[in-house]
Design a protein around this motif. Sequence first.
Motif, PDB file in Angstrom:
ATOM      1  N   LEU A  36      -4.994  -6.829  -4.034  1.00 60.82           N
ATOM      2  CA  LEU A  36      -4.700  -5.463  -4.444  1.00 60.82           C
ATOM      3  C   LEU A  36      -5.916  -4.570  -4.233  1.00 60.82           C
ATOM      4  O   LEU A  36      -7.056  -5.033  -4.254  1.00 60.82           O
ATOM      5  CB  LEU A  36      -4.280  -5.428  -5.908  1.00 60.82           C
ATOM      6  N   GLN A  37      -5.654  -3.286  -4.045  1.00 60.93           N
ATOM      7  CA  GLN A  37      -6.721  -2.312  -3.858  1.00 60.93           C
ATOM      8  C   GLN A  37      -7.380  -2.002  -5.199  1.00 60.93           C
ATOM      9  O   GLN A  37      -6.704  -1.642  -6.165  1.00 60.93           O
ATOM     10  CB  GLN A  37      -6.163  -1.023  -3.252  1.00 60.93           C
ATOM     11  N   LEU A 210       3.715   8.258  -7.260  1.00 58.82           N
ATOM     12  CA  LEU A 210       2.461   7.670  -7.715  1.00 58.82           C
ATOM     13  C   LEU A 210       1.496   7.434  -6.555  1.00 58.82           C
ATOM     14  O   LEU A 210       0.281   7.444  -6.747  1.00 58.82           O
ATOM     15  CB  LEU A 210       2.737   6.350  -8.443  1.00 58.82           C
ATOM     16  N   GLY A 211       2.030   7.194  -5.364  1.00 59.33           N
ATOM     17  CA  GLY A 211       1.182   7.033  -4.183  1.00 59.33           C
ATOM     18  C   GLY A 211       0.458   5.703  -4.175  1.00 59.33           C
ATOM     19  O   GLY A 211       0.988   4.679  -4.603  1.00 59.33           O
ATOM     20  N   GLY A 212      -0.789   5.702  -3.708  1.00 60.00           N
ATOM     21  CA  GLY A 212      -1.558   4.472  -3.650  1.00 60.00           C
ATOM     22  C   GLY A 212      -0.969   3.464  -2.679  1.00 60.00           C
ATOM     23  O   GLY A 212      -0.551   3.811  -1.576  1.00 60.00           O
ATOM     24  N   HIS A 213      -0.931   2.199  -3.093  1.00 65.08           N
ATOM     25  CA  HIS A 213      -0.390   1.107  -2.292  1.00 65.08           C
ATOM     26  C   HIS A 213       0.796   0.490  -3.014  1.00 65.08           C
ATOM     27  O   HIS A 213       0.857   0.494  -4.244  1.00 65.08           O
ATOM     28  CB  HIS A 213      -1.457   0.040  -2.046  1.00 65.08           C
ATOM     29  N   GLY A 226       1.162  -2.411   1.474  1.00 65.43           N
ATOM     30  CA  GLY A 226       0.372  -1.460   2.232  1.00 65.43           C
ATOM     31  C   GLY A 226       0.422  -0.095   1.581  1.00 65.43           C
ATOM     32  O   GLY A 226       0.902   0.057   0.441  1.00 65.43           O
ATOM     33  N   LYS A 227      -0.101   0.900   2.278  1.00 65.44           N
ATOM     34  CA  LYS A 227      -0.050   2.267   1.749  1.00 65.44           C
ATOM     35  C   LYS A 227       1.400   2.657   1.516  1.00 65.44           C
ATOM     36  O   LYS A 227       2.269   2.427   2.358  1.00 65.44           O
ATOM     37  CB  LYS A 227      -0.713   3.242   2.713  1.00 65.44           C
ATOM     38  N   PRO A 235       9.168   0.564   7.145  1.00 61.94           N
ATOM     39  CA  PRO A 235       9.421  -0.723   6.477  1.00 61.94           C
ATOM     40  C   PRO A 235       9.367  -1.861   7.486  1.00 61.94           C
ATOM     41  O   PRO A 235       9.833  -1.723   8.617  1.00 61.94           O
ATOM     42  CB  PRO A 235      10.824  -0.548   5.886  1.00 61.94           C
ATOM     43  N   GLY A 236       8.811  -2.994   7.055  1.00 63.46           N
ATOM     44  CA  GLY A 236       8.627  -4.104   7.971  1.00 63.46           C
ATOM     45  C   GLY A 236       9.895  -4.872   8.265  1.00 63.46           C
ATOM     46  O   GLY A 236       9.969  -5.611   9.252  1.00 63.46           O
ATOM     47  N   ASN A 237      10.905  -4.691   7.427  1.00 61.52           N
ATOM     48  CA  ASN A 237      12.170  -5.400   7.623  1.00 61.52           C
ATOM     49  C   ASN A 237      13.267  -4.652   6.867  1.00 61.52           C
ATOM     50  O   ASN A 237      12.993  -3.705   6.104  1.00 61.52           O
ATOM     51  CB  ASN A 237      12.070  -6.853   7.149  1.00 61.52           C
TER      52      ASN A 237
END
Length: 367
Positions: A36-37, A210-213, A226-227, A235-237
């Motif tokens: 996590l960031q 909320l943003g972020g990751h 991710g971001k 989206p990856g899938n």
Amino acid sequence: MFAASATRFPALSVELKNVTRVVDGMTHIHPTNLSLQDREFNVLLGATLSGKTTFLRLMAGLERPSSGEVWFSGQNVTSVSVQKRNIAMVYQDFINYPNFSVFENIASPLKVAGKKPDQINQEVGKMAELLKLSEFLDRDVASLSGGQQQRIALARALVKKASLVLLDEPLANLDYKLREQLREELPRLFAASGSTVVYATSEPEEALMLGGHTAMLYEGKVMQYGKTTDIYRHPGNLESARIFSHPPINVTTVVKSSDMMAIPGIANWQCPESFSSRPNGEYLLGVRPHHLSLANLEGSDNHIPVSGTVQLAEISGSTSLIHMRINDSDWISESGGIHAYSIGESINVYMHLDGCLYFNRDGSAIH
């Protein structure tokens, strides 16, 4: 070994290393590696039973992983008790000290930290003002409503200024106006405190605000991390796209033939560049409801008509949700304004090609 005397990390990073959680033979968390960031908002987005609360409890030390390790800032804390982790946690179902006043509840972590009375009064007053609790500071918490008690629990977590703050759908029981205000305020407040925040929600709109990751969770698996804005746009899938869409994303089969795409018998359009080298055949198309408009934007090549049959027309505030049958698929259009349609009525909606998402038949994304 994690130092028991440590009370604060300057910048806490959280890492799960091949973590699993199995209870009574049922797998709640599949093997997960996740970093996590630090000093940012990290959102866990997923439906009920996707594993959000279990992940939070593993980070807090309230549960131990069945295998794997939990690391804080380069130190293995898997066996460290929750009392020795500098965390604050707020659940959807609030937890307060029932025999304390509102002031005493909010002030409790400051007193434990040995803060001076003047500083305690100042910081409690600031949080009480932010969370609209100032007039209740002398009241017993048991006399307040559920929403007010949730705000008290949130204020106590904020005032603690912990290195890691875990929030399990903390705004779900609040009224709409206050929920919207806090969605805007929370990232700013925690950014100032330097805390690493992990925020669980089932609402895509909340994740975007909320943003972020964001980590996309599905049945105990992290589908993508991710971001937040990047995951929303790419989206990856297909499962990630479904998680990050409310109302549900529209999915149907499309056919590529030469340089054209088609929803058979419904619509045709030029292939996007991402398909230039792909073979002809069937693919999956995903269209979020707000990318189907009821108005035709004349002169735009990026909007094409799609015809269907109305199954239901819903009015939600100032938004209309039109449920349609298109070929063998159920679609939803989300448009601003009040629009009335009859069940069985034929309808044209206009699909925004720039908002279309494409997937292989196995659900993997095509970017």
